[in-house]
Design an enzyme around this catalytic site. Structure first.
Site, PDB file in Angstrom:
ATOM      1  N   VAL A  55      40.683  48.130 110.090  1.00 46.29           N
ATOM      2  CA  VAL A  55      41.684  49.199 110.069  1.00 46.29           C
ATOM      3  C   VAL A  55      43.040  48.616 109.704  1.00 46.29           C
ATOM      4  O   VAL A  55      43.357  47.487 110.066  1.00 46.29           O
ATOM      5  CB  VAL A  55      41.721  49.951 111.434  1.00 46.29           C
ATOM      6  CG1 VAL A  55      42.124  49.052 112.588  1.00 46.29           C
ATOM      7  CG2 VAL A  55      42.635  51.167 111.384  1.00 46.29           C
ATOM      8  N   LYS A  56      43.795  49.425 108.957  1.00 48.69           N
ATOM      9  CA  LYS A  56      45.150  49.007 108.587  1.00 48.69           C
ATOM     10  C   LYS A  56      46.133  49.937 109.274  1.00 48.69           C
ATOM     11  O   LYS A  56      45.988  51.162 109.205  1.00 48.69           O
ATOM     12  CB  LYS A  56      45.294  49.100 107.074  1.00 48.69           C
ATOM     13  CG  LYS A  56      46.723  49.125 106.557  1.00 48.69           C
ATOM     14  CD  LYS A  56      46.727  48.962 105.071  1.00 48.69           C
ATOM     15  CE  LYS A  56      47.889  49.667 104.427  1.00 48.69           C
ATOM     16  NZ  LYS A  56      48.031  49.359 103.013  1.00 48.69           N
ATOM     17  N   THR A  57      47.126  49.365 109.935  1.00 49.27           N
ATOM     18  CA  THR A  57      48.097  50.182 110.642  1.00 49.27           C
ATOM     19  C   THR A  57      49.466  49.513 110.579  1.00 49.27           C
ATOM     20  O   THR A  57      49.634  48.472 109.954  1.00 49.27           O
ATOM     21  CB  THR A  57      47.647  50.428 112.095  1.00 49.27           C
ATOM     22  OG1 THR A  57      48.400  51.504 112.636  1.00 49.27           O
ATOM     23  CG2 THR A  57      47.822  49.192 112.985  1.00 49.27           C
TER      24      THR A  57
END
Ligand code: 5RP
Length: 262
Positions: free
Chosen positions: A172-174
């Site tokens: 996941v990219k955040t």
């Protein structure tokens, strides 16, 4: 996780360091000719030797990246809006898994919009994409896009990352936030930090440094690299932080040295 999926993921998250430097150049999928990417081919080419992967759309891949390039591709497969739209959350899946395979993608990626008008649609899209991608051993990167009225705080971003993991995303990219270590702890998949809008080189390197220190597996940086006065200097400095554990000042000097050399 099956062999093909693990193999693809290992092309992105480097087995030697357990870390990754992703170069994001997918901005045009809703922003059009973003500053620094007007001539995408010219911008991307000198950066390729330093990127562990390239995050982009199939149009830019086909038209602006040499097919002989060895760089793994993280293919954006969501979109359907332009910056002129009031509500950017109304995204659909725009690329089939067959085309992602044909393009030899190492992973596919899409945005989720938790708390936005089309939250349900984007989360359902993620579940569907994971089902389809897993059939081919293809990892899925979920991007936690932040709607206009959402605060980029730890509580909200932890919610987004956890939902992405629960729905089956493989990484996941955040955004980086306060209490980032707690976000990483409550997210049972690798977390990559987004670069965000252009800031000073020192600030961008500080972001990369703090992200790694607080448990991110890497960064996915775009504007702070390709809009820099020394894009190669910046990506080299980011690499040093992410893969070599280089201290901030030393990394900054890598950027400065490269800038002077040009
Ligand atoms: C947008 C994205 C972009 O790839 C990413 O945010 C752009 O990178 P940067 O913010 O570092 O320019 O995922 O949803």
């Amino acid at each position: 996780m099956d062999w093909g999926l693990k193999n693809r993921l290992s092309k992105i998250i480097q087995p030697k360091t357990g870390k990754t430097v992703m170069l994001a150049v997918d901005h045009g999928y809703f922003l059009g000719p973003t500053k620094g990417l007007e001539d995408a081919q010219k911008t991307i080419k000198p950066l390729l030797p330093y990127a562990d992967s390239l995050m982009l759309t199939r149009g830019i891949l086909r038209n602006c990246v040499d097919a002989a390039s060895r760089v793994p591709v993280v293919l954006r497969v969501s979109g359907g809006n332009s910056v002129l739209d009031e509500d950017l959350s109304n995204e659909a899946l725009t690329v089939s898994i067959e085309d992602a395979m044909r393009l030899n993608a190492a992973a596919v990626t899409m945005s989720i919009y938790v708390g936005s008008p089309h939250e349900h649609q984007t989360l359902a899209n993620l579940g569907r994409l994971v089902d389809e991608a897993q059939r081919y051993g293809m990892p899925v990167l979920a991007v936690t896009a932040v709607g206009k009225n959402m605060a980029r705080d730890s509580r909200y971003l932890s919610l987004c990352c956890r939902i992405a993991a629960e729905l089956g995303a493989h990484f996941v990219k955040t955004y980086f936030c306060e209490n980032f270590r707690a976000l990483v702890k409550s997210t049972p998949i690798p977390v990559v930090v987004a670069g965000g809008k252009k800031t000073s080189e020192k600030e961008a390197l500080t972001l990369a440094y703090n992200s790694i220190k607080e448990g991110a597996v890497g960064v996915d940086m775009g504007r702070n690299i390709f809009q820099s006065d020394s894009p190669v200097g910046m990506i080299k400095a980011v690499r040093a932080i992410v893969h070599d554990g280089t201290q901030l000042e030393k990394a900054f000097s890598i950027y400065e040295k490269e800038k002077k050399a040009r």
